[in-house]
Design a protein around this motif. Structure first.
Motif, PDB file in Angstrom:
ATOM      1  N   LEU A 245       0.823  -1.205   0.000  1.00 39.13           N
ATOM      2  CA  LEU A 245       0.000   0.000   0.000  1.00 39.13           C
ATOM      3  C   LEU A 245       0.859   1.258   0.000  1.00 39.13           C
ATOM      4  O   LEU A 245       0.556   2.228  -0.705  1.00 39.13           O
ATOM      5  CB  LEU A 245      -0.921  -0.003   1.224  1.00 39.13           C
ATOM      6  N   ILE A 246       1.929   1.226   0.787  1.00 36.91           N
ATOM      7  CA  ILE A 246       2.804   2.400   0.862  1.00 36.91           C
ATOM      8  C   ILE A 246       3.520   2.625  -0.459  1.00 36.91           C
ATOM      9  O   ILE A 246       3.544   3.738  -1.004  1.00 36.91           O
ATOM     10  CB  ILE A 246       3.826   2.217   2.006  1.00 36.91           C
ATOM     11  N   TYR A 247       4.111   1.572  -1.003  1.00 36.04           N
ATOM     12  CA  TYR A 247       4.868   1.711  -2.245  1.00 36.04           C
ATOM     13  C   TYR A 247       3.961   2.049  -3.418  1.00 36.04           C
ATOM     14  O   TYR A 247       4.354   2.790  -4.335  1.00 36.04           O
ATOM     15  CB  TYR A 247       5.660   0.431  -2.534  1.00 36.04           C
ATOM     16  N   ASP A 248       2.749   1.517  -3.402  1.00 39.32           N
ATOM     17  CA  ASP A 248       1.812   1.847  -4.475  1.00 39.32           C
ATOM     18  C   ASP A 248       1.539   3.349  -4.501  1.00 39.32           C
ATOM     19  O   ASP A 248       1.477   3.973  -5.564  1.00 39.32           O
ATOM     20  CB  ASP A 248       0.511   1.068  -4.289  1.00 39.32           C
ATOM     21  N   ALA A 249       1.384   3.951  -3.320  1.00 41.51           N
ATOM     22  CA  ALA A 249       1.155   5.402  -3.247  1.00 41.51           C
ATOM     23  C   ALA A 249       2.362   6.183  -3.765  1.00 41.51           C
ATOM     24  O   ALA A 249       2.223   7.308  -4.248  1.00 41.51           O
ATOM     25  CB  ALA A 249       0.845   5.802  -1.802  1.00 41.51           C
ATOM     26  N   MET A 437       0.251 -11.758 -14.162  1.00 41.00           N
ATOM     27  CA  MET A 437       0.420 -11.263 -15.533  1.00 41.00           C
ATOM     28  C   MET A 437       1.867 -10.844 -15.785  1.00 41.00           C
ATOM     29  O   MET A 437       2.437 -11.155 -16.836  1.00 41.00           O
ATOM     30  CB  MET A 437      -0.533 -10.097 -15.788  1.00 41.00           C
ATOM     31  N   ALA A 438       2.458 -10.158 -14.849  1.00 36.36           N
ATOM     32  CA  ALA A 438       3.850  -9.728 -15.011  1.00 36.36           C
ATOM     33  C   ALA A 438       4.778 -10.933 -15.092  1.00 36.36           C
ATOM     34  O   ALA A 438       5.732 -10.948 -15.880  1.00 36.36           O
ATOM     35  CB  ALA A 438       4.254  -8.809 -13.868  1.00 36.36           C
ATOM     36  N   ARG A 439       4.506 -11.959 -14.269  1.00 32.30           N
ATOM     37  CA  ARG A 439       5.341 -13.169 -14.315  1.00 32.30           C
ATOM     38  C   ARG A 439       5.225 -13.861 -15.666  1.00 32.30           C
ATOM     39  O   ARG A 439       6.156 -14.553 -16.095  1.00 32.30           O
ATOM     40  CB  ARG A 439       4.951 -14.129 -13.198  1.00 32.30           C
ATOM     41  N   ALA A 440       4.072 -13.695 -16.321  1.00 28.90           N
ATOM     42  CA  ALA A 440       3.887 -14.277 -17.651  1.00 28.90           C
ATOM     43  C   ALA A 440       4.404 -13.358 -18.751  1.00 28.90           C
ATOM     44  O   ALA A 440       4.242 -13.655 -19.940  1.00 28.90           O
ATOM     45  CB  ALA A 440       2.408 -14.581 -17.879  1.00 28.90           C
ATOM     46  N   GLY A 441       5.018 -12.250 -18.367  1.00 31.78           N
ATOM     47  CA  GLY A 441       5.568 -11.302 -19.339  1.00 31.78           C
ATOM     48  C   GLY A 441       4.520 -10.446 -20.014  1.00 31.78           C
ATOM     49  O   GLY A 441       4.756  -9.935 -21.113  1.00 31.78           O
ATOM     50  N   LEU A 442       3.384 -10.263 -19.358  1.00 32.15           N
ATOM     51  CA  LEU A 442       2.266  -9.539 -19.967  1.00 32.15           C
ATOM     52  C   LEU A 442       2.085  -8.174 -19.323  1.00 32.15           C
ATOM     53  O   LEU A 442       2.214  -8.029 -18.106  1.00 32.15           O
ATOM     54  CB  LEU A 442       0.969 -10.345 -19.807  1.00 32.15           C
ATOM     55  N   SER A 443       1.791  -7.189 -20.113  1.00 28.25           N
ATOM     56  CA  SER A 443       1.543  -5.842 -19.608  1.00 28.25           C
ATOM     57  C   SER A 443       0.610  -5.131 -20.561  1.00 28.25           C
ATOM     58  O   SER A 443       0.303  -5.621 -21.655  1.00 28.25           O
ATOM     59  CB  SER A 443       2.862  -5.063 -19.457  1.00 28.25           C
ATOM     60  N   GLY A 444       0.145  -3.987 -20.171  1.00 32.46           N
ATOM     61  CA  GLY A 444      -0.768  -3.212 -21.005  1.00 32.46           C
ATOM     62  C   GLY A 444      -1.580  -2.264 -20.158  1.00 32.46           C
ATOM     63  O   GLY A 444      -1.650  -2.393 -18.926  1.00 32.46           O
ATOM     64  N   ASP A 445      -2.198  -1.274 -20.801  1.00 32.91           N
ATOM     65  CA  ASP A 445      -2.970  -0.292 -20.065  1.00 32.91           C
ATOM     66  C   ASP A 445      -4.175  -0.912 -19.373  1.00 32.91           C
ATOM     67  O   ASP A 445      -4.689  -0.350 -18.397  1.00 32.91           O
ATOM     68  CB  ASP A 445      -3.462   0.805 -21.034  1.00 32.91           C
ATOM     69  N   HIS A 446      -4.629  -2.079 -19.870  1.00 33.30           N
ATOM     70  CA  HIS A 446      -5.818  -2.701 -19.264  1.00 33.30           C
ATOM     71  C   HIS A 446      -5.459  -3.700 -18.170  1.00 33.30           C
ATOM     72  O   HIS A 446      -6.334  -4.362 -17.639  1.00 33.30           O
ATOM     73  CB  HIS A 446      -6.639  -3.399 -20.359  1.00 33.30           C
ATOM     74  N   ILE A 447      -4.174  -3.775 -17.795  1.00 30.50           N
ATOM     75  CA  ILE A 447      -3.728  -4.668 -16.733  1.00 30.50           C
ATOM     76  C   ILE A 447      -3.294  -3.815 -15.545  1.00 30.50           C
ATOM     77  O   ILE A 447      -2.406  -2.988 -15.651  1.00 30.50           O
ATOM     78  CB  ILE A 447      -2.583  -5.586 -17.198  1.00 30.50           C
ATOM     79  N   VAL A 448      -3.942  -4.044 -14.390  1.00 31.19           N
ATOM     80  CA  VAL A 448      -3.706  -3.241 -13.198  1.00 31.19           C
ATOM     81  C   VAL A 448      -3.327  -4.152 -12.037  1.00 31.19           C
ATOM     82  O   VAL A 448      -3.969  -5.204 -11.844  1.00 31.19           O
ATOM     83  CB  VAL A 448      -4.980  -2.433 -12.831  1.00 31.19           C
ATOM     84  N   LYS A 449      -2.323  -3.779 -11.288  1.00 33.30           N
ATOM     85  CA  LYS A 449      -1.960  -4.540 -10.096  1.00 33.30           C
ATOM     86  C   LYS A 449      -2.739  -4.014  -8.886  1.00 33.30           C
ATOM     87  O   LYS A 449      -2.963  -2.823  -8.756  1.00 33.30           O
ATOM     88  CB  LYS A 449      -0.459  -4.451  -9.823  1.00 33.30           C
ATOM     89  N   ALA A 450      -3.136  -4.958  -8.027  1.00 36.21           N
ATOM     90  CA  ALA A 450      -3.889  -4.549  -6.829  1.00 36.21           C
ATOM     91  C   ALA A 450      -3.361  -5.310  -5.618  1.00 36.21           C
ATOM     92  O   ALA A 450      -2.840  -6.414  -5.731  1.00 36.21           O
ATOM     93  CB  ALA A 450      -5.370  -4.842  -7.011  1.00 36.21           C
TER      94      ALA A 450
END
Length: 450
Positions: A245-249, A437-450
């Motif tokens: 939470l801290i690092y995300d901010a 997704m990141a571990r699978a090498g996937l990224s994009g504007d529609h992929i969000v980490k939570a």
């Protein structure tokens, strides 16, 4: 350990039966702990009589069918063919085993206090059938003092005495469902006994089953060992959840931080954030110590704070999901259709006990969205005390046409068998709590980490 006195005649007889492989092992509770333990005993050459209150499950076991994915059916068949495994729902047979190992649930009440119901019922079932020379060992995770303060008085009510007429021990289970590196037989076993003879016979029995035994001075110490192991995990998971939470901010990816930090060869052990804690141990066991500590007027600040942080994670994930939806479609969760990936509490197993996914589904639907799930290990959500409304809900297919119908996909359990590239290609929005997704090498504007 100091030198021990010569074993009693009863202890010597049981030790001889254990050494000869003729001691009958009774296991009460054939679930995720009891069934692997039963098979470990059978493989060690000991006959096993398993007890379970679920008659349908007993019939399933006697037919050679396992309900646990990592316990192969062939293992049950092999034990039965060798004449070393039988299951029964007839608790009148508890006088037959030479050793009774108790592997029953220890949940929390709604007030988050220890629920001793299953342990007490089991002890009361054993008590009228308890015979001289039997070993009774509790494996269920519980607060320090349970074996001595709860089990012993019930068992002694019939007139037999622990240490003189029967042997009482505690040896905490250390199962990790789905762990391919370790199984019951390859995990060292902590053993505590009510007296020297109890420790001696319990250690001798478990020494046949596992790679190494770790004797400790008392049943209370053994009970404290198990709580310490799980509190250690709870506190450290809470720490990385808070750091997330801290690092995300700050715009920092906590997953990248952990990957870099774990390259240090000393002084750091990686733990990973998630959508909340699941399983029967880590979310529950810390509260057993918190409850018991009140008796001694001792605070458990770290333990309680960790519990608060971990318990709050599902709500944080749902807030992140709502924010991502609001940015994408302008109206958050209300009226949205969500597909949750994984309702098992950890990947590659079917166990949903205390799974944060169930809490996530409740929270999502409370905010006006419809929530389905896909889980290759869970065809339908089993009945639970806390999430009764979800019972029976089926797993949905994971194909491009189905994915296109959802406003967002929420990854709660990162099963290895999920086709993450296909998911990324078909989903409108992916909210990922496991860094899958990141571990699978996937990224994009529609992929969000939570």
């Amino acid at each position: 350990m100091p030198d021990q006195p010569t074993p009693s005649t009863l202890a010597t007889t049981l030790l001889e039966r254990i050494a000869a492989g003729s001691a009958l092992v009774g296991i009460v509770g054939l679930g995720y702990v009891g069934l692997p333990l039963a098979l470990a005993a059978a493989r060690a050459g000991l006959p096993v009589l398993g007890f379970d209150i679920d008659a349908a499950r007993v019939a399933q076991f006697n037919a050679g069918t396992s309900f646990i994915s990592h316990i192969p059916t062939e293992a049950l068949h092999a034990a039965a063919r060798a004449g070393r495994f039988e299951a029964t729902a007839d608790f009148a047979r508890l006088d037959e085993p030479d050793a009774i190992l108790i592997c029953v649930p220890t949940p929390l009440t709604r007030q988050r206090e220890p629920d001793m119901t299953f342990i007490e019922r089991t002890a009361r079932a054993i008590a009228p059938r308890l015979r001289r020379g039997q070993l009774v060992a509790l494996e269920s995770t519980t607060w320090p003092g349970t074996t001595d303060e709860v089990m012993r008085p019930i068992l002694e009510a019939g007139g037999l005495r622990s240490g003189a007429d029967f042997f009482l021990a505690y040896s905490p289970e250390r199962e990790d469902p789905g762990n391919g590196a370790y199984d019951t037989a390859t995990i060292p076993k902590v053993v505590g006994g009510d007296g020297a003879d109890a420790l001696r016979v319990a250690e001798a029995l478990y020494a046949r089953l596992v790679v190494r035994t770790v004797p400790v001075s008392s049943t209370r110490t053994a009970e404290a060992v198990k709580l310490t192991e799980n509190i250690f995990r709870s506190v450290n998971i809470a720490l990385v959840n808070e750091l997330k939470l801290i690092y995300d901010a700050m715009g920092i990816d906590v997953w990248e931080v952990i990957e870099a930090a774990k390259t240090k060869p000393f002084g750091f052990m990686p733990f990973y954030p998630g959508p909340g804690l699941g399983g029967h141990c880590v979310p529950i066991d810390p509260f057993y110590l918190t409850w018991k500590a009140r008796e001694f007027d001792r605070p458990t600040r770290f333990v309680e704070l960790a519990g608060e942080i971990n318990t709050a994670m599902p709500a944080h994930v749902v807030d992140r999901l709502a924010l991502a939806l609001d940015r994408q479609r302008g109206r958050g969760l209300n009226g949205a259709r969500i597909l949750l990936i994984g309702v098992a509490y950890k990947k590659n197993i079917e166990d949903t006990r205390e799974s944060p996914s169930l809490r996530l589904m409740d929270l999502i639907e409370a905010r006006g969205a419809a929530c389905d799930f896909h889980d290759p290990f869970v065809p339908a959500i089993p009945p639970t005390r806390e999430h009764a409304a979800l019972a029976g809900r089926p797993s949905r297919p994971l194909d491009p046409a189905a994915l296109a119908a959802y406003d967002a996909v929420l990854i709660a359990t990162d099963h290895d068998g999920i086709d993450y590239p296909a998911l990324a290609g078909a989903a409108r929005l992916v909210v990922d709590t496991r860094n899958a997704m990141a571990r699978a090498g996937l990224s994009g504007d529609h992929i969000v980490k939570a």
